[in-house]
Write a protein that holds these residues in place. Structure first.
Motif, PDB file in Angstrom:
ATOM      1  N   ILE A  15       0.851  -1.200   0.000  1.00 34.47           N
ATOM      2  CA  ILE A  15       0.000   0.000   0.000  1.00 34.47           C
ATOM      3  C   ILE A  15       0.883   1.245   0.000  1.00 34.47           C
ATOM      4  CG2 ILE A  15      -1.706   1.334   1.296  1.00 34.47           C
ATOM      5  CD1 ILE A  15      -2.910  -1.237   2.273  1.00 34.47           C
ATOM      6  N   PHE A  64      -8.414   5.938  -4.488  1.00 34.92           N
ATOM      7  CA  PHE A  64      -8.370   4.490  -4.281  1.00 34.92           C
ATOM      8  C   PHE A  64      -7.531   4.155  -3.056  1.00 34.92           C
ATOM      9  CE2 PHE A  64      -6.743   0.217  -5.068  1.00 34.92           C
ATOM     10  CZ  PHE A  64      -7.859  -0.467  -5.514  1.00 34.92           C
ATOM     11  N   ILE A  65      -6.372   4.806  -2.914  1.00 38.14           N
ATOM     12  CA  ILE A  65      -5.492   4.553  -1.778  1.00 38.14           C
ATOM     13  C   ILE A  65      -6.123   5.064  -0.484  1.00 38.14           C
ATOM     14  CG2 ILE A  65      -3.235   5.067  -0.776  1.00 38.14           C
ATOM     15  CD1 ILE A  65      -2.250   5.288  -3.738  1.00 38.14           C
ATOM     16  N   MET A  68      -8.370   2.364   0.480  1.00 36.35           N
ATOM     17  CA  MET A  68      -7.648   1.205   1.003  1.00 36.35           C
ATOM     18  C   MET A  68      -7.214   1.432   2.450  1.00 36.35           C
ATOM     19  SD  MET A  68      -5.237  -0.496  -1.925  1.00 36.35           S
ATOM     20  CE  MET A  68      -5.157  -1.957  -0.893  1.00 36.35           C
ATOM     21  N   GLY A 251     -11.349   0.968  -3.299  1.00 37.69           N
ATOM     22  CA  GLY A 251     -10.146   0.746  -2.503  1.00 37.69           C
ATOM     23  C   GLY A 251     -10.445   0.015  -1.211  1.00 37.69           C
ATOM     24  N   SER A 255      -8.868  -3.735  -0.036  1.00 40.60           N
ATOM     25  CA  SER A 255      -8.247  -4.007   1.268  1.00 40.60           C
ATOM     26  C   SER A 255      -8.923  -5.179   1.963  1.00 40.60           C
ATOM     27  CB  SER A 255      -8.322  -2.759   2.160  1.00 40.60           C
ATOM     28  OG  SER A 255      -7.281  -1.863   1.867  1.00 40.60           O
ATOM     29  N   ALA A 308     -10.376   2.582 -11.268  1.00 44.03           N
ATOM     30  CA  ALA A 308     -10.358   1.705 -10.095  1.00 44.03           C
ATOM     31  C   ALA A 308      -9.948   0.285 -10.479  1.00 44.03           C
ATOM     32  CB  ALA A 308     -11.726   1.695  -9.420  1.00 44.03           C
ATOM     33  N   CYS A 311      -6.207   0.288 -10.863  1.00 46.55           N
ATOM     34  CA  CYS A 311      -5.600   0.361  -9.533  1.00 46.55           C
ATOM     35  C   CYS A 311      -5.675  -0.986  -8.817  1.00 46.55           C
ATOM     36  CB  CYS A 311      -6.281   1.437  -8.688  1.00 46.55           C
ATOM     37  SG  CYS A 311      -5.910   3.128  -9.190  1.00 46.55           S
ATOM     38  N   THR A 312      -6.782  -1.699  -8.990  1.00 50.56           N
ATOM     39  CA  THR A 312      -6.934  -3.018  -8.378  1.00 50.56           C
ATOM     40  C   THR A 312      -5.885  -3.985  -8.899  1.00 50.56           C
ATOM     41  OG1 THR A 312      -9.321  -2.695  -8.107  1.00 50.56           O
ATOM     42  CG2 THR A 312      -8.508  -4.969  -8.068  1.00 50.56           C
TER      43      THR A 312
END
Length: 399
Positions: A15, A64-65, A68, A251, A255, A308, A311-312
């Motif tokens: 992360i 997104f982060i 997460m 996000g 997680s 997204a 990012c995933t």
């Protein structure tokens, strides 16, 4: 509202790596924005282009982060003994901080009247960032009195600067949220995502329902019903927040896929869930594209879902490489910026305010073609190095 997840309180290297990479790319593309004669795929796409580049995915990656990090942050505060009211206060204070930062930075970008303010906007900005550092610095000394005195000085400085700000041709306008700024938009998405996560109790399916509701909220807000319904008309002005929240919720879900220890799933199953989720995001984005196109400026569902999904997949790769295969030595470069994202974000603004005040300019060659691309990359690295230096001077910001 009980949270049903069991998440580690330790930092997750993958992360941090994703956050650090995003920050580095953000600085690079922001500097690159002023460079002429570069390929179109290295710039933001116009609002009506129905297209996106990697540049258009930097802001979604931040959201997104943020998503997460929310399950870890909430679970961590609860494990330290915060009750629900203390937790809500913490979330509210962080949100207000991001909104204030966003509004101040937006007002410094344009619409100001330096003559009515009695000072150059560059000096006003530098004083503001000095106040920000005083208020949000992580002080390491033992004296609580000195800590709160410094924060009080910073708060007074920020309030005074807000009072001194003037805009408009006649200088009669005061500071207003012309728009919330990037940090302000992140603040709203953070607040709404925290609320949804808590209402869902951290349950994966309920978080997914919140994601679906965010997309439906956008669709209703953009429908013809806005012409006859006051509620729908209000929703039409909030569609951007809904889409930004949807990205953050993605996000949150990733997680939970990888780190919810209450779900006794094999690592292989967690990766499969992530890949299936990315495929669903791509698929729904593809279905919605003919109706809403792809646009970062308009914050459309397809732009959000495609971003997204990328990012995933990127996080799944980083998790496998860093946390599972232990190929992590290279992540130390990103660690200072990843653990100090706010400080890293404002450094370029401080640099340019200082340059403007001192009438210093980069050479024109730095804004042309391949030279500009190289300089933008070098500048991003320089900013990361500055963060290291500031950390050694005990300057770290935390909302």
């Amino acid at each position: 509202m009980a949270i049903h997840n069991a998440l580690t309180t330790q930092r997750i290297l993958s992360i941090d790596a994703l956050r650090g990479i995003t920050i580095l790319v953000m600085i690079f593309v922001n500097e690159l924005a002023g460079v002429q004669g570069i390929p179109i795929w290295m710039k933001h796409m116009p609002a009506d282009a129905d297209a996106m580049t990697f540049v258009d995915m930097v802001f979604p990656a931040f959201l997104f982060i943020v998503g997460m990090s929310i399950p870890f942050a909430i679970n961590n505060r609860l494990s330290k003994g915060d009750n629900m009211w203390q937790l809500q206060l913490h979330i509210l204070v962080r949100t207000i901080g991001l909104l204030v930062l966003g509004v101040f930075m937006v007002n410094a970008e344009g619409g100001y009247n330096e003559q009515a303010m009695g000072m150059p906007i560059a000096l006003w900005s530098l004083l503001f960032y000095a106040g920000v550092i005083l208020v949000w610095n992580v002080y390491t000394f033992q004296s609580n009195v000195l800590r709160w005195v410094l924060r009080g000085i910073g708060l007074v400085l920020v309030v005074v600067l807000a009072y001194l700000y003037r805009g408009g041709e006649d200088g009669s306008q005061t500071m207003t949220p012309q728009w919330w700024g990037i940090l302000g938009l992140i603040g709203w998405a953070y607040l709404i995502t925290c609320i949804i996560y808590q209402l869902a109790g951290g349950r994966l399916l309920l978080v997914l329902s919140g994601l679906a509701v965010s997309i439906v909220f956008y669709i209703v807000g953009k429908s013809d019903a806005t012409e006859s319904s006051p509620v729908a008309a209000w929703m039409s002005g909030q569609t951007g927040h809904a889409i930004h929240t949807a990205i953050a919720l993605c996000g949150v879900m990733v997680s939970l896929f990888f780190f919810d220890q209450k779900k006794k799933q094999e690592t292989r199953v967690r990766f499969i869930l992530a890949f299936v989720f990315a495929g669903i995001l791509f698929g729904v984005g593809y279905i919605l594209r003919p109706y809403y196109t792809i646009s970062k400026i308009y914050a459309t569902p397809t732009w959000a879902l495609y971003s997204a999904a990328v990012c995933t997949l990127l996080f799944a790769f980083l998790y496998g490489l860093i946390d599972l295969r232990k190929v992590s030595g290279w992540t130390s470069f990103f660690k200072p910026a990843a653990s100090n994202p706010l400080l890293t974000y404002i450094i370029p603004y401080i640099v340019y305010a200082l340059m403007h005040l001192l009438h210093i300019h980069w050479p024109e060659q730095f804004y042309q073609g391949i030279t500009g691309i190289i300089w933008s990359a070098v500048y991003a690295v320089i900013v990361m190095v500055i963060v290291v230096g500031l950390n050694r001077l005990k300057i770290r910001l935390q909302l």
